[in-house]
Write a protein that holds these residues in place. Structure first.
Motif, PDB file in Angstrom:
ATOM      1  N   GLU A  49       0.693  -0.727   0.131  1.00 12.03           N
ATOM      2  CA  GLU A  49       0.310  -0.013   0.252  1.00 12.03           C
ATOM      3  C   GLU A  49       0.909   0.924   0.068  1.00 12.03           C
ATOM      4  O   GLU A  49       2.473   1.544   0.415  1.00 12.03           O
ATOM      5  CB  GLU A  49      -1.469  -0.137   1.098  1.00 12.03           C
ATOM      6  N   GLY A  50       0.368   2.064  -1.137  1.00 16.38           N
ATOM      7  CA  GLY A  50       1.174   3.920  -0.672  1.00 16.38           C
ATOM      8  C   GLY A  50       0.180   4.483   0.101  1.00 16.38           C
ATOM      9  O   GLY A  50      -1.359   4.351  -0.370  1.00 16.38           O
ATOM     10  N   PHE A  51       0.562   4.987   0.408  1.00 16.04           N
ATOM     11  CA  PHE A  51       0.115   6.228   2.254  1.00 16.04           C
ATOM     12  C   PHE A  51       0.930   7.455   1.936  1.00 16.04           C
ATOM     13  O   PHE A  51       1.532   7.812   1.782  1.00 16.04           O
ATOM     14  CB  PHE A  51       0.354   5.797   3.359  1.00 16.04           C
ATOM     15  N   SER A  52      -0.531   8.892   1.260  1.00 14.39           N
ATOM     16  CA  SER A  52       0.157   9.884   0.814  1.00 14.39           C
ATOM     17  C   SER A  52      -0.635  10.977   1.675  1.00 14.39           C
ATOM     18  O   SER A  52      -1.419  11.218   2.186  1.00 14.39           O
ATOM     19  CB  SER A  52       0.199  10.201   0.007  1.00 14.39           C
ATOM     20  N   GLN A  53      -0.330  12.278   1.420  1.00 16.70           N
ATOM     21  CA  GLN A  53      -1.380  13.482   1.709  1.00 16.70           C
ATOM     22  C   GLN A  53      -0.849  14.539   0.819  1.00 16.70           C
ATOM     23  O   GLN A  53      -0.284  14.501   0.182  1.00 16.70           O
ATOM     24  CB  GLN A  53      -1.265  13.702   3.271  1.00 16.70           C
ATOM     25  N   CYS A  54      -1.891  15.074   0.902  1.00 17.15           N
ATOM     26  CA  CYS A  54      -2.566  16.207  -0.036  1.00 17.15           C
ATOM     27  C   CYS A  54      -3.176  17.288  -0.278  1.00 17.15           C
ATOM     28  O   CYS A  54      -4.371  17.189   0.964  1.00 17.15           O
ATOM     29  CB  CYS A  54      -2.972  15.517  -1.964  1.00 17.15           C
ATOM     30  N   LYS A  55      -3.669  18.587  -1.165  1.00 15.03           N
ATOM     31  CA  LYS A  55      -4.548  19.426  -0.314  1.00 15.03           C
ATOM     32  C   LYS A  55      -5.973  18.596  -0.643  1.00 15.03           C
ATOM     33  O   LYS A  55      -6.194  17.805  -2.093  1.00 15.03           O
ATOM     34  CB  LYS A  55      -4.701  20.869  -1.201  1.00 15.03           C
ATOM     35  N   GLU A  56      -6.512  18.960   0.072  1.00 17.27           N
ATOM     36  CA  GLU A  56      -8.744  18.543  -0.448  1.00 17.27           C
ATOM     37  C   GLU A  56      -9.103  18.760  -1.493  1.00 17.27           C
ATOM     38  O   GLU A  56      -9.429  18.066  -2.156  1.00 17.27           O
ATOM     39  CB  GLU A  56      -9.641  18.249   0.879  1.00 17.27           C
ATOM     40  N   ILE A  57      -8.498  20.013  -2.265  1.00 13.73           N
ATOM     41  CA  ILE A  57      -9.146  20.597  -3.345  1.00 13.73           C
ATOM     42  C   ILE A  57      -8.553  19.505  -4.195  1.00 13.73           C
ATOM     43  O   ILE A  57      -8.713  19.555  -5.239  1.00 13.73           O
ATOM     44  CB  ILE A  57      -8.118  22.124  -3.099  1.00 13.73           C
ATOM     45  N   ASP A  58      -7.065  19.078  -3.946  1.00 14.01           N
ATOM     46  CA  ASP A  58      -6.536  17.938  -4.876  1.00 14.01           C
ATOM     47  C   ASP A  58      -6.609  16.401  -5.306  1.00 14.01           C
ATOM     48  O   ASP A  58      -5.906  15.954  -6.153  1.00 14.01           O
ATOM     49  CB  ASP A  58      -4.870  18.724  -4.857  1.00 14.01           C
ATOM     50  N   LEU A  59      -7.655  16.024  -3.993  1.00 12.42           N
ATOM     51  CA  LEU A  59      -7.965  14.931  -4.371  1.00 12.42           C
ATOM     52  C   LEU A  59      -7.785  14.346  -5.221  1.00 12.42           C
ATOM     53  O   LEU A  59      -7.230  12.865  -5.530  1.00 12.42           O
ATOM     54  CB  LEU A  59      -9.151  14.672  -3.094  1.00 12.42           C
ATOM     55  N   GLU A  60      -8.701  14.767  -5.968  1.00 11.83           N
ATOM     56  CA  GLU A  60      -9.565  14.401  -6.611  1.00 11.83           C
ATOM     57  C   GLU A  60      -8.334  14.330  -8.248  1.00 11.83           C
ATOM     58  O   GLU A  60      -8.344  13.034  -8.807  1.00 11.83           O
ATOM     59  CB  GLU A  60     -10.533  15.212  -7.871  1.00 11.83           C
ATOM     60  N   LYS A  61      -8.138  15.392  -8.342  1.00  8.51           N
ATOM     61  CA  LYS A  61      -6.849  14.916  -9.277  1.00  8.51           C
ATOM     62  C   LYS A  61      -5.688  14.213  -8.890  1.00  8.51           C
ATOM     63  O   LYS A  61      -5.061  13.338 -10.026  1.00  8.51           O
ATOM     64  CB  LYS A  61      -5.903  17.137  -9.449  1.00  8.51           C
ATOM     65  N   CYS A  62      -5.495  14.179  -7.923  1.00  9.35           N
ATOM     66  CA  CYS A  62      -4.582  13.500  -6.811  1.00  9.35           C
ATOM     67  C   CYS A  62      -4.898  11.454  -7.633  1.00  9.35           C
ATOM     68  O   CYS A  62      -4.230  10.882  -7.986  1.00  9.35           O
ATOM     69  CB  CYS A  62      -3.465  13.352  -5.686  1.00  9.35           C
ATOM     70  N   ILE A  63      -6.120  11.519  -6.968  1.00 11.66           N
ATOM     71  CA  ILE A  63      -6.201  10.598  -7.915  1.00 11.66           C
ATOM     72  C   ILE A  63      -6.043   9.799  -9.277  1.00 11.66           C
ATOM     73  O   ILE A  63      -6.120   8.740  -9.230  1.00 11.66           O
ATOM     74  CB  ILE A  63      -7.734  10.259  -7.296  1.00 11.66           C
ATOM     75  N   GLU A  64      -6.626  10.760  -9.886  1.00 12.17           N
ATOM     76  CA  GLU A  64      -6.866  10.497 -11.663  1.00 12.17           C
ATOM     77  C   GLU A  64      -5.659  10.516 -11.565  1.00 12.17           C
ATOM     78  O   GLU A  64      -4.817   9.262 -12.419  1.00 12.17           O
ATOM     79  CB  GLU A  64      -7.300  11.711 -12.122  1.00 12.17           C
ATOM     80  N   LYS A  65      -4.421  10.759 -11.708  1.00 12.38           N
ATOM     81  CA  LYS A  65      -3.059  10.727 -11.815  1.00 12.38           C
ATOM     82  C   LYS A  65      -2.531   9.811 -11.573  1.00 12.38           C
ATOM     83  O   LYS A  65      -1.681   9.085 -11.813  1.00 12.38           O
ATOM     84  CB  LYS A  65      -2.340  11.965 -11.323  1.00 12.38           C
ATOM     85  N   ILE A  66      -2.825   9.254 -10.198  1.00 15.32           N
ATOM     86  CA  ILE A  66      -2.009   8.273  -9.358  1.00 15.32           C
ATOM     87  C   ILE A  66      -2.783   7.093 -10.197  1.00 15.32           C
ATOM     88  O   ILE A  66      -2.071   6.069 -10.455  1.00 15.32           O
ATOM     89  CB  ILE A  66      -2.388   8.136  -8.155  1.00 15.32           C
ATOM     90  N   THR A  67      -4.216   6.819 -10.906  1.00 19.52           N
ATOM     91  CA  THR A  67      -4.933   5.872 -11.792  1.00 19.52           C
ATOM     92  C   THR A  67      -4.510   5.593 -12.852  1.00 19.52           C
ATOM     93  O   THR A  67      -3.750   4.925 -13.566  1.00 19.52           O
ATOM     94  CB  THR A  67      -6.587   5.768 -11.492  1.00 19.52           C
ATOM     95  N   GLU A  68      -3.463   6.838 -13.736  1.00 21.08           N
ATOM     96  CA  GLU A  68      -3.204   6.771 -14.661  1.00 21.08           C
ATOM     97  C   GLU A  68      -1.386   5.801 -15.076  1.00 21.08           C
ATOM     98  O   GLU A  68      -1.816   5.178 -15.183  1.00 21.08           O
ATOM     99  CB  GLU A  68      -3.088   7.853 -15.414  1.00 21.08           C
TER     100      GLU A  68
END
Length: 454
Positions: A400-419
């Motif tokens: 498992e990877g565990f990270s943090q980000c700004k809540e406003i960037d949550l969807e963006k991070c999910i999309e990029k990590i998925t890609e």
């Protein structure tokens, strides 16, 4: 000075590509070590006191019940209490056949004397050991001056390419800083309480990601189990499907985690979530050649106490219900016996030296699934480290990877990590690209919420 020789040897052994992947993941792990993770110091102090008090209370209950004190940290004193004073059935260590008071023995005694005073005393011993260890190992972890905890990563093995974590140096326990964050209990309430100590930085939320039923998917593709492959491709839950097969749960019963069911083997009631968890362990045990004794020990560590006979039935049922599994294992035995070498779908080469016995074959069964999932995890972490600055990697917990980000960037991070996680593999002529599952929390590690749709 050693680099040219290392590269030459790796090329001659045809392991150079794997060597480069191993070296290539070091930056993200070094970065996670340096960054560390924030801890709720007030909650940590309270939890430490709570665990110590609970352990001491268990010790006092035993002393009040038996009328004398025993050192519960001493195996000798525990043996005197259990087998001498209480006269319980002596548990023998497998292999040496010597009396033992290890956790597995205590769990067996707890089940055997359930509902009796002796069983309650054994439960107090187990609770004492659990809370004393939790207090010393996790609740009393030494923080750095900035209120963060850091862990030192190292590769468990190059063939699996998975990381372990440990505290930083120091000759004594008191001098060591940080902690081993890989082995915090997952399923227990106490483990959740420890995870609640880990909090995101101000203005950030936690985001965790791991591969969905990854090792089971690899085994299905490797063994060419068409039924399991169809289940995976349709988005089904293979662990729940296997649990229903093993425990005779009717097909039409939906998965309700809190619903109770009594199976025909143990005659005991468990929640459907517990059956799913037990079934998952049985499947991995059966896939990798584990025997009933070892399965009994592994389940006991997870809090599930079963007799040897029951564990044997579980494994036999799993094999009967999965006919492709034995064929897959026989093919691996033949390959290792002939060439002494396996190459995983991702291209990692491993030689299996030593006697051709059960232990060697079991390691061979586990190699392809575990190496594939481990390497995919580490490659994804490094890609995220290099390409998603909005996502701050904090920890690598097994697969498992565990990270943090700004809540406003949550969807963006999910999309990029998925890609970035896409890594199609060709296994036995069929493509496998294992998807990710995500969880997030704006509170702490112990209160993560699944993100259902990505």
């Amino acid at each position: 000075e050693i680099i040219p020789i290392t590269h030459q040897n790796a090329r001659e052994l045809k392991t150079f590509e794997g060597y480069k992947r191993t070296m290539g993941i070091l930056p993200c792990h070094l970065g996670m070590t340096i960054r560390g993770i924030r801890i709720d110091k007030d909650r940590k102090e309270k939890l430490s006191v709570e665990f110590v008090d609970t352990a001491n209370e268990c010790s006092r209950k035993i002393e009040a019940e038996v009328g004398q004190s025993f050192n519960l940290n001493s195996a000798t004193d525990k043996a005197k209490l259990l087998y001498g004073y209480l006269g319980l059935e002596i548990q023998l260590q497998r292999g040496t056949r010597k009396p033992t008071t290890d956790k597995n023995a205590l769990n067996k005694l707890k089940r055997k004397y359930n509902g009796k005073t002796e069983g309650e005393i054994v439960s107090w011993i187990l609770d004492y050991q659990k809370f004393a260890k939790l207090a010393s190992t996790y609740a009393e972890m030494k923080l750095d001056s900035d209120g963060r905890i850091r862990t030192s990563y190292s590769l468990v093995s190059t063939w699996r390419m998975n990381s372990s974590s440990s505290p930083f140096g120091g000759w004594t326990k008191e001098e060591r800083e940080g902690g081993n964050l890989q082995n915090i209990p997952v399923r227990s309430e106490e483990g959740r309480m420890i995870r609640q100590l880990f909090i995101p930085d101000e203005g950030k939320v936690f985001l965790a990601f791991d591969r969905r039923q990854a090792e089971a998917m690899c085994v299905a593709w490797e063994s060419q189990d068409q039924e399991k492959i169809k289940l995976f491709l349709s988005g089904g839950d293979v662990h729940w499907a296997n649990a229903k097969l093993i425990f005779g749960i009717p097909y039409e019963i939906p998965y309700n985690p809190k619903a109770l069911w009594t199976d025909n083997v143990t005659k005991e009631a468990h929640t459907l979530k517990e059956y799913r968890d037990i079934g998952k362990t049985i499947v991995h045990a059966g896939n990798y050649g584990m025997g009933p004794y070892k399965l009994q020990e592994v389940l006991a560590l997870q809090g599930f106490i079963f007799e040897f006979r029951e564990c044997k039935i579980f494994l036999e049922t799993h094999k009967i219900k999965n006919p492709y599994l034995l064929s897959w294992q026989r093919d691996i035995q033949a390959e290792v016996s002939t060439t002494r070498t396996l190459i995983s779908p991702i291209g990692r080469k491993r030689e299996f030296m030593g006697r051709l016995d059960t232990n060697l074959f079991n390691a061979a069964y586990a190699f392809n699934p575990q190496n594939t999932v481990g390497e995919l995890t580490e490659i994804t972490l490094q890609r995220v480290w290099e390409n998603v600055p909005e996502c701050e990697l904090l920890m690598n917990i097994h697969d498992e990877g565990f990270s943090q980000c700004k809540e406003i960037d949550l969807e963006k991070c999910i999309e990029k990590i998925t890609e970035l996680s896409h890594y199609p593999l060709n296994i036995k002529g069929r493509e496998l690209d294992i998807p990710l599952d995500f969880k997030w929390s704006d509170k702490n590690w112990g209160e993560m919420i699944e993100i259902k749709e990505v």
